[in-house]
Scaffold this active site. Structure first.
Site, PDB file in Angstrom:
ATOM      1  N   LYS A  35       0.861  -1.190   0.000  1.00 24.97           N
ATOM      2  CA  LYS A  35       0.000   0.000   0.000  1.00 24.97           C
ATOM      3  C   LYS A  35       0.893   1.235   0.000  1.00 24.97           C
ATOM      4  CE  LYS A  35      -4.319   1.129   2.366  1.00 24.97           C
ATOM      5  NZ  LYS A  35      -4.985   1.037   3.690  1.00 24.97           N
TER       6      LYS A  35
HETATM    7  C1  E4P Z   1      -8.254   2.124   3.554  1.00 22.01           C
HETATM    8  O1  E4P Z   1      -7.515   1.285   3.104  1.00 22.01           O
HETATM    9  C2  E4P Z   1      -8.106   2.745   4.877  1.00 22.01           C
HETATM   10  O2  E4P Z   1      -7.464   1.839   5.742  1.00 22.01           O
HETATM   11  C3  E4P Z   1      -9.400   3.088   5.548  1.00 22.01           C
HETATM   12  O3  E4P Z   1     -10.521   2.722   4.793  1.00 22.01           O
HETATM   13  C4  E4P Z   1      -9.445   4.458   6.136  1.00 22.01           C
HETATM   14  O4  E4P Z   1     -10.693   4.672   6.702  1.00 22.01           O
HETATM   15  P1  E4P Z   1     -10.990   5.824   7.783  1.00 22.01           P
HETATM   16  O5  E4P Z   1     -11.298   7.074   7.052  1.00 22.01           O
HETATM   17  O6  E4P Z   1     -12.187   5.294   8.523  1.00 22.01           O
HETATM   18  O7  E4P Z   1      -9.764   5.921   8.642  1.00 22.01           O
END
Ligand code: E4P
Length: 217
Positions: A83
């Site tokens: 990622k």
């Molecule tokens: C995506 O890969 C992220 O880990 C995640 O969806 C972030 O979400 P949040 O806005 O609830 O932190």
């Protein structure tokens, strides 16, 4: 639509994997901090219970160190997806890692043109953050629709991974908009099973069955 769980809690993920409905997992540095424990041990445990893509995020911000971190993360298991943040260095690292055969998930996407760049960098997944856009008074779901249209116009194979999901309605609307995957917090995933008419209907069936005095087993 593929269902991913947005969590770094290996124990909870192992339990959710038992549902047979979990196609993958996404983690991020905040989720890792929340879950506690050693990052690499956590990733190994998650990869042991979920065989689909498991996103593990780099924390470097420069190209060379992102590459080194991404390659190291990929040694944990074959199903690790690197990622990377949607920055110039992140997209450059994405292109290099994808060319080497390492699948990448480009994260922190908040605009359709950012998603276009990620597709051009060869990303396996793009993660538009719906909830955070909604939090700021924008329409997160419109972003999914725009990315879907752009990717379909040019046959980009990058998969749209709807992220920052807050509600069951987000999951429904992302599916309608054509997201390939949604990454869902555990509590929202559990809420997807729920409908009050399911509960009351089942109670009525059980009451009527009990009145017959019969058994199946
Ligand atoms: C995506 O890969 C992220 O880990 C995640 O969806 C972030 O979400 P949040 O806005 O609830 O932190």
């Amino acid at each position: 639509m593929q269902i991913f769980i947005d969590s770094a809690d290996a124990k909870e993920l192992a339990a959710l994997a038992m549902t047979g409905l979990v196609d993958g997992v996404t983690t991020n540095p905040s989720l890792v901090a929340k879950a506690g424990g050693d990052f690499f041990e956590t990733l190994k445990a998650i990869c042991a219970s979920v065989s689909g893509p498991i996103s593990a995020e780099v924390v470097a911000q420069d190209y060379e160190t992102m590459l080194a971190e991404g390659r190291k993360l990929r040694t944990v298991a074959d199903n690790i997806v690197v990622k990377l943040p949607l920055t110039p260095d992140g997209l450059r690292a994405c292109k290099t890692l994808e060319d080497e055969g390492h699948p990448c998930n480009v994260t922190l996407c908040f605009s359709a043109v950012q998603a276009l760049l990620a597709a051009k960098a060869g990303a396996t997944f793009i993660s538009p953050f719906l909830g955070r856009l909604d939090d700021g008074g924008q329409d997160g779901m419109q972003l999914i629709r725009e990315i879907r249209a752009i990717y379909d116009n040019y046959d980009y194979p990058t998969q749209i991974l709807a992220a920052s999901i807050r509600t069951a309605s987000h999951v429904r609307d992302a599916a309608i908009a054509g997201a390939d995957c949604a990454t869902i917090p555990p509590a929202v995933f559990k809420s997807l099973y729920k409908h009050h008419l399911t509960d009351s209907g089942l109670a009525a069936f059980m009451k009527d069955w009990a009145a017959t005095g019969q058994k199946i087993l």
